[in-house]
Design a protein around this motif. Structure first.
Motif, short mmCIF file in Angstrom:
data_model
loop_
_atom_site.label_atom_id
_atom_site.label_comp_id
_atom_site.label_asym_id
_atom_site.label_seq_id
_atom_site.Cartn_x
_atom_site.Cartn_y
_atom_site.Cartn_z
N MET A 57 -1.37 -0.27 43.70
CA MET A 57 -1.70 -1.22 44.78
C MET A 57 -3.07 -0.90 45.36
SD MET A 57 -0.91 -3.87 46.58
CE MET A 57 0.85 -4.26 46.50
N GLU A 58 -3.34 0.40 45.58
CA GLU A 58 -4.65 0.77 46.14
C GLU A 58 -5.78 0.35 45.21
OE1 GLU A 58 -3.34 4.57 48.92
OE2 GLU A 58 -3.90 4.94 46.84
N TRP A 59 -5.57 0.56 43.93
CA TRP A 59 -6.61 0.18 42.96
C TRP A 59 -6.81 -1.34 42.96
CZ3 TRP A 59 -6.41 -2.61 38.28
CH2 TRP A 59 -7.60 -2.58 37.53
N LEU A 60 -5.69 -2.09 42.96
CA LEU A 60 -5.81 -3.55 42.94
C LEU A 60 -6.57 -4.06 44.17
CD1 LEU A 60 -2.31 -4.87 41.73
CD2 LEU A 60 -4.51 -5.13 40.55
N VAL A 61 -6.18 -3.58 45.35
CA VAL A 61 -6.82 -4.07 46.58
C VAL A 61 -8.30 -3.69 46.58
CG1 VAL A 61 -6.86 -3.91 49.10
CG2 VAL A 61 -4.67 -4.12 47.90
N LYS A 62 -8.62 -2.48 46.13
CA LYS A 62 -10.03 -2.04 46.07
C LYS A 62 -10.85 -2.95 45.16
CE LYS A 62 -9.89 2.77 47.15
NZ LYS A 62 -9.39 3.98 46.52
N VAL A 63 -10.35 -3.21 43.96
CA VAL A 63 -11.17 -3.99 43.03
C VAL A 63 -11.26 -5.46 43.45
CG1 VAL A 63 -10.75 -2.39 41.10
CG2 VAL A 63 -9.39 -4.46 41.27
N ILE A 64 -10.21 -5.99 44.07
CA ILE A 64 -10.26 -7.39 44.53
C ILE A 64 -11.24 -7.53 45.70
CG2 ILE A 64 -8.94 -9.32 45.52
CD1 ILE A 64 -6.43 -8.05 44.10
N THR A 65 -11.19 -6.58 46.64
CA THR A 65 -12.06 -6.69 47.82
C THR A 65 -13.53 -6.42 47.48
OG1 THR A 65 -11.45 -4.44 48.48
CG2 THR A 65 -10.29 -6.25 49.57
N ILE A 74 0.05 -8.77 50.58
CA ILE A 74 0.50 -7.54 49.92
C ILE A 74 2.00 -7.70 49.64
CG2 ILE A 74 0.61 -5.03 50.05
CD1 ILE A 74 -2.26 -6.16 50.10
N ASP A 75 2.31 -7.82 48.34
CA ASP A 75 3.65 -8.24 47.89
C ASP A 75 4.39 -7.03 47.30
OD1 ASP A 75 5.87 -9.54 46.85
OD2 ASP A 75 4.72 -11.01 45.67
N THR A 76 5.23 -6.40 48.12
CA THR A 76 5.99 -5.24 47.66
C THR A 76 7.21 -5.05 48.56
OG1 THR A 76 5.94 -2.82 47.40
CG2 THR A 76 4.49 -3.73 49.07
N GLY A 85 -1.61 -0.79 50.85
CA GLY A 85 -2.34 -2.03 50.59
C GLY A 85 -2.99 -2.57 51.86
N LEU A 86 -2.21 -2.63 52.93
CA LEU A 86 -2.71 -3.18 54.19
C LEU A 86 -3.94 -2.41 54.68
CD1 LEU A 86 0.64 -3.73 56.19
CD2 LEU A 86 -0.71 -5.47 54.99
N ALA A 87 -3.87 -1.08 54.54
CA ALA A 87 -4.93 -0.22 55.08
C ALA A 87 -6.27 -0.49 54.41
CB ALA A 87 -4.53 1.25 54.91
N LEU A 88 -6.25 -1.00 53.19
CA LEU A 88 -7.51 -1.22 52.45
C LEU A 88 -8.02 -2.66 52.54
CD1 LEU A 88 -6.75 0.92 49.27
CD2 LEU A 88 -8.39 1.44 51.09
N CYS A 89 -7.25 -3.55 53.19
CA CYS A 89 -7.68 -4.95 53.28
C CYS A 89 -8.90 -5.09 54.18
CB CYS A 89 -6.55 -5.83 53.81
SG CYS A 89 -5.29 -6.15 52.58
N SER A 91 -9.94 -8.34 55.22
CA SER A 91 -9.67 -9.49 56.09
C SER A 91 -8.22 -9.39 56.56
CB SER A 91 -9.83 -10.79 55.33
OG SER A 91 -11.05 -10.80 54.64
N LYS A 92 -7.89 -10.22 57.54
CA LYS A 92 -6.54 -10.24 58.10
C LYS A 92 -5.50 -10.32 56.97
CE LYS A 92 -3.81 -13.20 61.21
NZ LYS A 92 -3.44 -12.26 62.27
N PRO A 93 -4.68 -9.28 56.81
CA PRO A 93 -3.74 -9.28 55.68
C PRO A 93 -2.46 -10.06 55.97
CG PRO A 93 -3.83 -7.10 56.74
CD PRO A 93 -4.63 -8.03 57.59
N ILE A 94 -1.71 -10.30 54.90
CA ILE A 94 -0.41 -10.96 55.01
C ILE A 94 0.63 -10.00 54.41
CG2 ILE A 94 0.95 -13.00 54.34
CD1 ILE A 94 -1.82 -14.40 53.78
N ILE A 95 1.68 -9.73 55.17
CA ILE A 95 2.76 -8.87 54.69
C ILE A 95 3.74 -9.72 53.90
CG2 ILE A 95 4.82 -7.58 55.48
CD1 ILE A 95 3.08 -6.51 57.80
N ASN A 96 3.97 -9.38 52.63
CA ASN A 96 4.90 -10.14 51.78
C ASN A 96 5.88 -9.16 51.13
OD1 ASN A 96 6.13 -12.14 50.35
ND2 ASN A 96 4.53 -12.37 48.82
#
Ligand code: THG
Length: 264
Positions: A57-65, A74-76, A85-89, A91-96
């Motif tokens: 998740m950390e890798w995905l959020v890093k490369v997307i941002t 963040i879907d988990t 995931g939230l900590a690395l966003c 913009s305003k994140p969405i909890i999913n």
């Protein structure tokens, strides 16, 4: 309508492989493609096969941002993966996603406050997904009440009435539509409504999935749907969304209204 692109999900083989090989270009291309096709936010799910879901998740959020500031959902189901995931966003994140389980609401509503996130909450609890609209609305009421107790603005809540595959739960589609209509009456401001649209066609023949998704999306938009996690790269589906919104007077009519969705 808020379109959340569904494609960065490890349940898709190409994404699972990109995570394994740390193929950052593959993920970044998927992010850019969905956004250029009309998605305004991106779902991020490491999928069932990941052996270190937090790292993934950390890798995905890093490369997307690195390539976009678009909000990420963040879907988990794992709280530690969620917070990572939230900590690395950026913009305003969405909890999913949260659901009507009290412990789940306690921990995820606290994270929502800490990270100023919006929250998707499923109308399910430990007993599972209710079979009809009334059961879903009862759980939605519980979620809305818990959010209000914690001073979370109900307009930050996306209630997901959970659509199931039509081939195994055919009678529930109309129940989900009624839940979408009536959930709006639960609070002021009303909670928002969302669906994981592609669930509806899972298990249907490949040649029919698109038609089922498009038809159900337009019915849900007619019922007041505010957001969908969906395949934004399916141009016919995106065109269905904007046309249904046009007919619901949520988009201004003009002769070239479809141009907005021809960017891809
Ligand atoms: N609600 C919320 N979040 C969700 C869902 C939901 N997140 C996950 C999921 N449901 C939404 N995302 C998908 C992504 C893909 C599919 C369904 C839902 C899908 N995939 C095809 C299949 O399984 O037949 C193709 C898979 C493939 O090509 O490998 O249907 O409901 N809040």
């Amino acid at each position: 309508m808020l379109i959340i692109g569904e494609r960065i999900n490890g349940m898709f083989k190409d994404v699972a492989e990109a995570i394994k090989k740390k193929d950052k270009t593959a993920i970044q291309d998927l992010a850019k493609k969905q956004l250029s096709c009309g998605a305004s936010a991106l779902d991020v799910n490491v999928g069932p096969a990941s052996d270190d879901p937090k790292k993934a998740m950390e890798w995905l959020v890093k490369v997307i941002t690195e390539v976009t500031d678009a909000p990420l959902a963040i879907d988990t189901t794992n709280k530690n993966v969620m917070e990572a995931g939230l900590a690395l966003c950026k913009s305003k994140p969405i909890i999913n996603s949260a659901n009507a389980n009290q412990e789940k609401m306690d921990s995820l509503f606290a994270l929502a406050k800490k990270y100023k996130a919006s929250i998707i909450a499923l109308t399910m609890d430990k007993a599972g997904i209710p079979k009809d609209a009334d059961g879903r609305l009862e759980l939605a009421m519980k979620i809305v009440a818990s959010a209000m107790e914690r001073d979370i603005n109900t307009s930050e809540l996306y209630i997901d009435a959970v659509i199931l595959p039509v081939n195994v739960a055919q009678f529930q589609a109309k129940e989900v539509l009624r839940a979408i209509r009536e959930v709006k009456l639960l609070s002021d401001p009303a909670p928002k409504t969302i669906l994981g649209l592609s669930n509806v066609s899972q298990g249907a023949p490949a040649g029919r999935k698109g038609l089922i998704n498009r038809t159900f999306l337009s019915m849900a938009i007619a019922s007041g749907l505010d957001a969908a996690i969906m395949d934004a790269t399916d141009a016919e589906l995106s065109n269905t969304a904007i046309t249904a919104e046009l007919l619901m007077e949520k988009q201004l009519y003009c002769d070239s209204y479809l141009d907005a969705y021809k960017k891809s």
